[in-house]
Every structure is written in C-alpha cells, then in structure tokens.
Write a protein that holds these residues in place. Sequence first.
Motif, short mmCIF file in Angstrom:
data_model
loop_
_atom_site.label_atom_id
_atom_site.label_comp_id
_atom_site.label_asym_id
_atom_site.label_seq_id
_atom_site.Cartn_x
_atom_site.Cartn_y
_atom_site.Cartn_z
N GLU A 124 6.42 11.65 1.89
CA GLU A 124 6.97 12.39 3.02
C GLU A 124 6.75 13.88 2.91
O GLU A 124 6.57 14.57 3.93
CB GLU A 124 8.48 12.09 3.15
CG GLU A 124 9.09 12.59 4.43
CD GLU A 124 10.50 12.10 4.63
OE1 GLU A 124 11.16 12.55 5.59
OE2 GLU A 124 10.96 11.25 3.83
N ASP A 125 6.73 14.42 1.71
CA ASP A 125 6.58 15.86 1.53
C ASP A 125 5.15 16.26 1.16
O ASP A 125 4.89 17.42 0.80
CB ASP A 125 7.54 16.38 0.46
CG ASP A 125 7.34 15.70 -0.90
OD1 ASP A 125 6.53 14.75 -0.98
OD2 ASP A 125 8.00 16.12 -1.87
N SER A 126 4.20 15.34 1.26
CA SER A 126 2.81 15.65 0.90
C SER A 126 2.19 16.62 1.90
O SER A 126 2.48 16.58 3.10
CB SER A 126 1.97 14.37 0.86
OG SER A 126 2.42 13.48 -0.14
N LYS A 127 1.32 17.47 1.40
CA LYS A 127 0.58 18.37 2.27
C LYS A 127 -0.79 17.81 2.64
O LYS A 127 -1.39 18.23 3.63
CB LYS A 127 0.42 19.73 1.59
CG LYS A 127 1.74 20.47 1.38
CD LYS A 127 1.52 21.83 0.74
CE LYS A 127 2.85 22.56 0.55
NZ LYS A 127 2.65 23.90 -0.09
N GLU A 128 -1.27 16.84 1.84
CA GLU A 128 -2.58 16.26 2.09
C GLU A 128 -2.54 14.79 1.66
O GLU A 128 -1.90 14.44 0.67
CB GLU A 128 -3.66 17.01 1.31
CG GLU A 128 -5.07 16.55 1.61
CD GLU A 128 -6.11 17.45 0.98
OE1 GLU A 128 -7.31 17.12 1.03
OE2 GLU A 128 -5.72 18.52 0.44
N SER A 129 -3.21 13.95 2.45
CA SER A 129 -3.23 12.53 2.13
C SER A 129 -4.23 12.24 1.02
O SER A 129 -5.15 13.02 0.75
CB SER A 129 -3.59 11.71 3.37
OG SER A 129 -4.96 11.88 3.71
N THR A 130 -4.05 11.09 0.38
CA THR A 130 -4.99 10.56 -0.59
C THR A 130 -5.71 9.38 0.06
O THR A 130 -5.09 8.57 0.74
CB THR A 130 -4.26 10.06 -1.85
OG1 THR A 130 -3.64 11.17 -2.50
CG2 THR A 130 -5.21 9.39 -2.82
N VAL A 131 -7.02 9.30 -0.12
CA VAL A 131 -7.75 8.14 0.38
C VAL A 131 -7.55 7.00 -0.60
O VAL A 131 -8.10 7.00 -1.71
CB VAL A 131 -9.24 8.46 0.57
CG1 VAL A 131 -10.02 7.20 0.96
CG2 VAL A 131 -9.42 9.53 1.64
N PHE A 132 -6.76 6.03 -0.20
CA PHE A 132 -6.45 4.87 -1.03
C PHE A 132 -7.64 3.91 -1.10
O PHE A 132 -7.96 3.37 -2.15
CB PHE A 132 -5.22 4.16 -0.46
CG PHE A 132 -4.75 2.98 -1.25
CD1 PHE A 132 -4.23 3.13 -2.52
CD2 PHE A 132 -4.82 1.69 -0.70
CE1 PHE A 132 -3.78 2.03 -3.25
CE2 PHE A 132 -4.37 0.59 -1.41
CZ PHE A 132 -3.86 0.75 -2.69
N LEU A 133 -8.32 3.74 0.04
CA LEU A 133 -9.51 2.89 0.09
C LEU A 133 -10.34 3.26 1.31
O LEU A 133 -9.80 3.42 2.41
CB LEU A 133 -9.11 1.41 0.18
CG LEU A 133 -10.25 0.39 0.29
CD1 LEU A 133 -11.12 0.41 -0.96
CD2 LEU A 133 -9.69 -1.02 0.51
N ASP A 134 -11.63 3.40 1.11
CA ASP A 134 -12.57 3.69 2.21
C ASP A 134 -13.41 2.44 2.46
O ASP A 134 -14.28 2.09 1.67
CB ASP A 134 -13.46 4.88 1.84
CG ASP A 134 -14.37 5.30 3.00
OD1 ASP A 134 -14.47 4.56 3.99
OD2 ASP A 134 -14.98 6.38 2.89
#
Length: 414
Positions: free
Chosen positions: A85-95
């Motif tokens: 919820e407080d993240s500034k940038e997402s992580t790509v979990f799977l492409d």
Amino acid sequence: MKRLVPLAIVLAVLTCGNLRAQIDESPLKLEPVVAFPNLKWTGWQPESDDGKAAPLRPILVTNAGDGSKRIFVPQQQGIIHSFKEDSKESTVFLDMSKKVVYIDKENEEGFLGMAFHPKFKTNGEFFVFYTTQEKPHTTVVSRFKVSKDDPNKADPNSEEQLIVETHPYWNHKGGTICFGPDGFLYIALGDGGAGNDPHGNGQNLQTLLGKILRIDVDKKDPGLNYSIPKDNPFVNRFAGKLPIAKPEIYAYGLRNVWRMSFDSQTGVLWAADVGQNLWEEINLIQKGGNYGWNLREAKHEFAPNSTSAASPGLIEPIWEYNHDIGKSITGGNVYRGKKFPELVGHYIYADYVSGRIWALKYDEAKKAVVANRTIPYTGAALPIMSFGEDEAGEIYFTIVSQTGKGVYTFQKTK
C-alpha cells in the motif's frame, strides 16, 4: 399517525408469486477515489515506441493471502505487478507478455485471470488464465510457482498448462479463476463468442464453453495435470460408452461470466453474467445449475431459442437490470472488510458502459434482494473492468487509464 416511507425506499414487486418487498435504493455516502495516486508502474509508459497511446489496462486486483500484504495487479497485456500500500513503485512479479495475445480490436482476450493457491505461503503455487499467442482464440489455464531465490518474483520457466480450450470467436472468454472454500479451483469460460451463442455451447454439456468448471489442482488423474472432484455434478455421465458431459463442469447455461467470487464468510459463489440484447444478471451459483443461456436472457425468453422464463430446471438470477440502466455488468465481491461497515454483507458491482456502481444486499432467509444502493460519482463515467480485494478484505476496482491511475477504492462523503 402512520409513518411515511422515505422516498429512497421503493416498493418493488418480485416475480416470485405475490411476494412484495421493500428494496432500499438510497445512495450511500461513499465515492470512488484513486487508490494509489503516486504509484509508478515499473516498465509501463503511456505511449508505445511508435508514439501511439498505450493506456494501462489493470485487469484485476488480488492478493496472495500469505501475510505479506502485497497487492497484485496484472495488466491485460500479461505483466503482473506487485506492491504494498505504501510502495512508490511496483515490482514486476511475472512478465508473460510474450505468451499472451492482446490487441485492442479484440479486447476480450489477453491476460484475464489469476488466483493464488490457498497454501501459497508454503507451496508457492499460483494460477493464471490467458489467451495464448500459440493458437488463435485459445485460452490457457496454467500453474506457475514462485522463484526459489526471490519471493517477489515468479519462476517464468515453471509453467504447467492445465486446460487449453479453443474458442470459435475472439469475444466472451470469461476468464475468472478463484479457489472455493473446498480448496478446488473454479474457472469461468464464456460461450465461445459472436452473438446468440450460434453453436449452442451454453446448453451443451459436451463442451467446456459457457460453463463454470471445478477442478482439483492438488491431484492428477491419468492424462491430466489436475483431477476431477468425485462430487462434481456430471461425473460418470455416459450413454453406453460415450460420455454425455464433461466431468469438469460445475454449472452451465452462462453467456460470459465477467467476474465471479466467493463470499469469504458464507462460501456462496456469486457470478455476474453479461447480457446481449436487453438484460444483465447476477446469479448465485449452485452445483449442477442451469442458468438458462441461450434459452433465455436473465429471466426473459430469448428468441429464437426462447423458453418460458419459468421453465423447470432453469435457475433464475437473483437480480437483473435492463439496458436502459447499463449494458455490460462487472461483477465484484461481497464486502467483508472493516473500513466501511455500511457495506458489510453487500455485493459490490458495476456496469462497464454506464459507469454506475451499486451495493446489493441479498436476504438468504427471504430469498430476496432487500437493497441495491448506488455509490455516486460526479466525475466522468468510470469504465470499471474488475473488482478485487487485499488481504484485509478491503475492496478495489480497476479502469483503463491513460495516466496510470487505474486502481480505485472508496472514501466516505459527508
């Protein structure tokens, strides 16, 4: 002195006999608001390399149920993002973008569904539903596993295909997958597309199209990467030596379920089925149930295959609305969170075309809807694609967004 009934409480005549019930249609003191206004979506740009608009298409919101408080948002093009919820940038979990086919003119294809195994915390398994680049109009349900080296990444080489189904047309793919309280995986498949269900798939038990399926992903039957639950309603249905029904089928007679979900408290399976000519509908799914398509649309006869709305064996929706109100239902969730006590026990849903949002309350004892309250919004209509929940049961919904602000939630108003 007689008490006056507020104007917001409307008297509705239900179609079940002479039963009359008061349905609360008063607006709720809530409004939509962007959930993560400052979140940057890793790798996403509002324009493609050739300068064309490339809006964010967040197709759903879900969580892993593993205590991590991560939120997962896949794009329809096949990239799964995760963040807190407080993240500034997402992580790509799977492409998966090189496996998934998505083009705007056939926008009911692409990455459409995702579900985490109930034991994901220990087994690292999750499941996806997508249309593949390998064959036209073909949907795949696959199992993946999380990376052994990084819990924030999936292993892209771990794919195990479970169900591969070819559809005759590009639309009506369905796409929701979700685990029931029984631990089995439920899968919604559309009727194959076009109009009128031209191949009669909805009523044909020898095809998986137009159905809700139920499979056991923890065991494998011979020749399958899953097993058939022994209490599925159409197991061992034969005419002589020929099967007359696909054993994976749990319910049928559905056109294009666009989002189904289990009530986390009661275990009831809710499904919103998109209509064609005049009616949108909400169903409570029963094992072996026939929901009427293409013999009827919601509670109404559907020509040229029409049958009485009260035909024996056909299960009626608990709610319907016509195309004067909206033209494409987006199913949601029964709210069990804590932020909005006024929503508890209500099924939150919307219409993709009109942008209207409602909270519907169904009284199980009365077998009747007792409330269908609007959640007002004064801005431009929101084309709501999906609803979803975080680990705490708080609700979100998604829209196509050119700015990247594609995930919404609600806030209280005065």
